[in-house]
Design a protein around this motif. Structure first.
Motif, mmCIF file in Angstrom:
data_model
loop_
_atom_site.group_PDB
_atom_site.id
_atom_site.type_symbol
_atom_site.label_atom_id
_atom_site.label_comp_id
_atom_site.label_asym_id
_atom_site.label_seq_id
_atom_site.Cartn_x
_atom_site.Cartn_y
_atom_site.Cartn_z
ATOM 1 N N VAL A 148 -29.698 -5.726 -36.017
ATOM 2 C CA VAL A 148 -29.542 -5.433 -34.586
ATOM 3 C C VAL A 148 -28.377 -6.234 -34.006
ATOM 4 O O VAL A 148 -27.560 -5.701 -33.250
ATOM 5 N N ALA A 149 -28.285 -7.499 -34.365
ATOM 6 C CA ALA A 149 -27.206 -8.340 -33.827
ATOM 7 C C ALA A 149 -25.832 -7.855 -34.291
ATOM 8 O O ALA A 149 -24.882 -7.792 -33.495
ATOM 9 N N ILE A 150 -25.715 -7.497 -35.547
ATOM 10 C CA ILE A 150 -24.437 -6.995 -36.061
ATOM 11 C C ILE A 150 -24.086 -5.668 -35.382
ATOM 12 O O ILE A 150 -22.935 -5.434 -35.001
ATOM 13 N N GLY A 151 -25.077 -4.812 -35.208
ATOM 14 C CA GLY A 151 -24.836 -3.536 -34.538
ATOM 15 C C GLY A 151 -24.395 -3.727 -33.095
ATOM 16 O O GLY A 151 -23.475 -3.057 -32.622
ATOM 17 N N ALA A 152 -25.024 -4.650 -32.387
ATOM 18 C CA ALA A 152 -24.639 -4.911 -30.998
ATOM 19 C C ALA A 152 -23.215 -5.444 -30.914
ATOM 20 O O ALA A 152 -22.440 -5.047 -30.032
ATOM 21 N N ALA A 153 -22.862 -6.326 -31.832
ATOM 22 C CA ALA A 153 -21.494 -6.856 -31.841
ATOM 23 C C ALA A 153 -20.492 -5.750 -32.165
ATOM 24 O O ALA A 153 -19.417 -5.688 -31.559
ATOM 25 N N ALA A 154 -20.832 -4.869 -33.087
ATOM 26 C CA ALA A 154 -19.928 -3.780 -33.454
ATOM 27 C C ALA A 154 -19.709 -2.827 -32.284
ATOM 28 O O ALA A 154 -18.594 -2.357 -32.056
ATOM 29 N N VAL A 155 -20.768 -2.560 -31.519
ATOM 30 C CA VAL A 155 -20.622 -1.695 -30.341
ATOM 31 C C VAL A 155 -19.785 -2.407 -29.288
ATOM 32 O O VAL A 155 -18.907 -1.811 -28.666
#
Length: 71
Positions: free
Chosen positions: A30-37
């Motif tokens: 979730v954290a990696i996905g949020a940073a990517a967005v």
């Protein structure tokens, strides 16, 4: 329900994907996905799809590892 007996030649069952480890791995996803967005590498829809696949893999794989069946 009695425990499943494994043959002597079978590899010992490990408990690597415990509930806490699956929660940790999903949190990292979730954290990696949020940073990517945030940085424009993924769209919101792409992130949702990746989270759905990651959650399914962590959930299904964790259940399969924790509950082996006899073949």
């Amino acid at each position: 329900m009695p425990p499943i007996e494994t043959p002597d030649h079978a590899a010992p069952r490990t408990k690597f994907w415990t509930l806490n480890r699956r929660r940790w791995a999903y949190g990292v996803l979730v954290a990696i996905g949020a940073a990517a967005v945030t940085f424009g590498k993924l769209t919101g829809a792409e992130n949702e799809a990746i989270l759905a696949v990651g959650g399914a893999l962590l959930g299904v794989a964790g259940i399969a590892v924790a509950n082996p069946t006899e073949d």
